[in-house]
Design a protein around this motif. Sequence first.
Motif, PDB file in Angstrom:
ATOM      1  N   PRO A 114       0.542  -1.781   0.268  1.00  0.00           N
ATOM      2  CA  PRO A 114       0.162  -0.246  -0.480  1.00  0.00           C
ATOM      3  C   PRO A 114       0.493   1.461   0.145  1.00  0.00           C
ATOM      4  O   PRO A 114       0.374   2.133  -0.747  1.00  0.00           O
ATOM      5  CB  PRO A 114      -0.795   0.111   1.367  1.00  0.00           C
ATOM      6  CG  PRO A 114      -0.004  -1.510   2.314  1.00  0.00           C
ATOM      7  CD  PRO A 114       0.497  -2.133   0.816  1.00  0.00           C
ATOM      8  N   ALA A 115       1.316   1.109   0.416  1.00  0.00           N
ATOM      9  CA  ALA A 115       2.514   3.065   0.396  1.00  0.00           C
ATOM     10  C   ALA A 115       3.009   2.322  -0.740  1.00  0.00           C
ATOM     11  O   ALA A 115       3.616   3.872  -0.768  1.00  0.00           O
ATOM     12  CB  ALA A 115       3.770   1.831   1.811  1.00  0.00           C
ATOM     13  N   TYR A 116       3.976   1.375  -1.209  1.00  0.00           N
ATOM     14  CA  TYR A 116       4.460   1.640  -2.525  1.00  0.00           C
ATOM     15  C   TYR A 116       3.213   2.451  -4.144  1.00  0.00           C
ATOM     16  O   TYR A 116       3.397   3.642  -4.242  1.00  0.00           O
ATOM     17  CB  TYR A 116       5.567   0.678  -2.801  1.00  0.00           C
ATOM     18  CG  TYR A 116       5.900   0.620  -4.756  1.00  0.00           C
ATOM     19  CD1 TYR A 116       7.233   1.587  -4.922  1.00  0.00           C
ATOM     20  CD2 TYR A 116       4.869   0.214  -5.537  1.00  0.00           C
ATOM     21  CE1 TYR A 116       7.310   1.386  -5.799  1.00  0.00           C
ATOM     22  CE2 TYR A 116       5.075   0.351  -7.145  1.00  0.00           C
ATOM     23  CZ  TYR A 116       6.661   1.180  -6.990  1.00  0.00           C
ATOM     24  OH  TYR A 116       7.060   0.659  -8.862  1.00  0.00           O
ATOM     25  N   ASP A 117       2.204   1.276  -3.553  1.00  0.00           N
ATOM     26  CA  ASP A 117       0.864   2.056  -4.737  1.00  0.00           C
ATOM     27  C   ASP A 117       0.662   3.148  -3.860  1.00  0.00           C
ATOM     28  O   ASP A 117       0.393   4.465  -4.965  1.00  0.00           O
ATOM     29  CB  ASP A 117       0.113   1.334  -4.333  1.00  0.00           C
ATOM     30  CG  ASP A 117      -0.074  -0.265  -4.558  1.00  0.00           C
ATOM     31  OD1 ASP A 117       1.562  -0.243  -5.708  1.00  0.00           O
ATOM     32  OD2 ASP A 117      -0.360  -0.800  -4.913  1.00  0.00           O
ATOM     33  N   ASP A 118       0.306   3.948  -3.227  1.00  0.00           N
ATOM     34  CA  ASP A 118      -0.010   5.033  -2.566  1.00  0.00           C
ATOM     35  C   ASP A 118       0.886   6.393  -3.299  1.00  0.00           C
ATOM     36  O   ASP A 118       0.747   7.723  -2.906  1.00  0.00           O
ATOM     37  CB  ASP A 118      -0.256   4.978  -1.165  1.00  0.00           C
ATOM     38  CG  ASP A 118      -1.082   4.751  -0.493  1.00  0.00           C
ATOM     39  OD1 ASP A 118      -2.262   4.591  -1.455  1.00  0.00           O
ATOM     40  OD2 ASP A 118      -1.402   4.518   1.017  1.00  0.00           O
ATOM     41  N   LEU A 119       2.712   5.962  -3.113  1.00  0.00           N
ATOM     42  CA  LEU A 119       3.608   6.628  -3.462  1.00  0.00           C
ATOM     43  C   LEU A 119       2.869   6.795  -4.444  1.00  0.00           C
ATOM     44  O   LEU A 119       3.447   8.227  -5.233  1.00  0.00           O
ATOM     45  CB  LEU A 119       4.923   6.596  -2.428  1.00  0.00           C
ATOM     46  CG  LEU A 119       5.694   7.355  -3.611  1.00  0.00           C
ATOM     47  CD1 LEU A 119       6.707   8.746  -2.700  1.00  0.00           C
ATOM     48  CD2 LEU A 119       7.403   6.328  -2.761  1.00  0.00           C
ATOM     49  N   MET A 120       2.887   5.999  -5.339  1.00  0.00           N
ATOM     50  CA  MET A 120       3.270   6.218  -6.602  1.00  0.00           C
ATOM     51  C   MET A 120       2.243   7.184  -7.461  1.00  0.00           C
ATOM     52  O   MET A 120       1.878   7.778  -8.643  1.00  0.00           O
ATOM     53  CB  MET A 120       3.407   4.771  -7.820  1.00  0.00           C
ATOM     54  CG  MET A 120       4.641   4.217  -7.779  1.00  0.00           C
ATOM     55  SD  MET A 120       6.302   4.935  -8.148  1.00  0.00           S
ATOM     56  CE  MET A 120       5.835   4.799 -10.086  1.00  0.00           C
ATOM     57  N   ALA A 121       1.245   6.963  -6.709  1.00  0.00           N
ATOM     58  CA  ALA A 121       0.005   7.842  -7.443  1.00  0.00           C
ATOM     59  C   ALA A 121       0.224   8.909  -7.260  1.00  0.00           C
ATOM     60  O   ALA A 121      -0.278  10.123  -7.486  1.00  0.00           O
ATOM     61  CB  ALA A 121      -1.343   6.819  -6.307  1.00  0.00           C
ATOM     62  N   PHE A 122       0.495   9.667  -5.984  1.00  0.00           N
ATOM     63  CA  PHE A 122       0.809  10.679  -5.936  1.00  0.00           C
ATOM     64  C   PHE A 122       1.557  11.247  -6.704  1.00  0.00           C
ATOM     65  O   PHE A 122       1.945  12.877  -7.524  1.00  0.00           O
ATOM     66  CB  PHE A 122       1.486  10.499  -4.132  1.00  0.00           C
ATOM     67  CG  PHE A 122       1.803  12.248  -3.259  1.00  0.00           C
ATOM     68  CD1 PHE A 122       0.838  13.223  -3.284  1.00  0.00           C
ATOM     69  CD2 PHE A 122       2.989  12.636  -3.393  1.00  0.00           C
ATOM     70  CE1 PHE A 122       1.209  14.177  -2.589  1.00  0.00           C
ATOM     71  CE2 PHE A 122       3.813  13.888  -3.671  1.00  0.00           C
ATOM     72  CZ  PHE A 122       2.289  15.322  -2.946  1.00  0.00           C
TER      73      PHE A 122
END
Length: 490
Positions: free
Chosen positions: A2-10
């Motif tokens: 989730p942290a990687y996915d949230d970072l990439m979306a941002f």
Amino acid sequence: MPAYDDLMAFQRTTEALGQVAGRTGWDQETMMPPGSAPQRAEEMAALEEVLHARRTDPRIGDWLREAHAPDAVGDANLREIRRSYERNLKVPARLAAELARVTSLAQGQWAAARKAEDADAFRPVLAEVVRLRQEEGAALAEGTNRDAYDALMQDYEPGGNAGEMAAMFDAMRPRIRAIRERALAADPAPTLTGHYPRAAQLALSEEIAVAFGYDLARGRLDLAVHPFSSGSGTDVRITTRVDEGDPLNCLYSTVHEVGHASYEQGVEAEHLLTPIGRGVSMGVHESQSRSYENQMARSEAFCGWLYGRMRDTFGDIGVGSERDFYRAVNGVGAGFIRTEADEVNYNLHIMLRFDLERALILGDLDVADLESAWNERFLADFGFAVDRPSNGFMQDVHWAVGLMGYFPTYSLGNLYAGCLMAAARRDVSGIDAALAEGDPSPATGWMRERLQRFGAQREPTETIRHATGEDPSAEPLLTYLEAKFGDLYP
């Protein structure tokens, strides 16, 4: 993850906003009304404030601590985000916005002062740009073993070291000067004569751009004072300039910018609007533009094809054979302008700029003394005196827009281009035969497959090593130059 996915979306939104800022800069250099400059400066500063806030958002630090990359591509994305985050944390938002505002204004003031040959009108804004970049360089260097210039250079060539580049230039200079002296002592190359209408030059430029792989469905060709390429992914725009007495300026500026644009258009679609969805460095970027412009488009094979197209388009051009046209395209001569310099003199122009801008940032040279320092160095390196500011320290836009640390990447790009084209010729048969038919695709296809499609997945030197199978070296470039110009000036 989730942290990687949230970072990439941002990050995807940040990348998109960066593209908007870049397109605003493209508009300023091509279509913006001249009276719009003050408002545009405020708009650029506002965009930079938004981008700086996103690039320093505390959540990025949290995500980076928690994120686990799914694969090597993810590792590369995290590397680039971390580099940007740590860099931008060191630069106050006030300074980032002020740099955007001042360099936006300086660009227009440079263009006006250059046209008027008014160095006094340009010096005050240049002094302000240098002061702001010195402040930024000092902030970026804090806590590292780099000086302010080295710190600024990381924006253009990650891992670059000015001391190592200076040593490289010192090693290259004697062999380049030897080639130059031999060429200048020989009979001069023929020159083109005649009138070359603007519309016909642009039409032929567009034809050649497409032949070199530029996708006009995802780009466009416009005019600018200083040719450049802008954008990435599905919107990559290039510019050129036209002199109706010199068609080679337009044609080869176009091919040069197509090299940059092809790198950006060649990145695999899955990487677009991610941190690795663009060229990894300006040195690697320049390797594409210089290999396209020089080692492909100025080759004897391609010049033979282009000679026919020139005669079809313009009629009599003042040279009577393919060989003479090849010599005209590659003539070595005395000239003031970097962007018009032949392959032999070009790196000498870069070495001059590198030394001067490094001295400016390190405080060893004042802006008030820059013009005289330029003129003295130019006379020593080239053997004749600068006659006016537009042929001297005011000829390039780079310093007006704050690109200190950028210039050495041009020569680094030439070095990389030498490595890449040597490897391409080793790996692909029939490159010259195809170029003789006006088809650069065997060479450009090799570039796309071995380098362009990966974007910034690898660090700069590793990008070249992965493409060629060998460590970067100046030897392929110097060997190429000695062979080519030894043939042209026996």
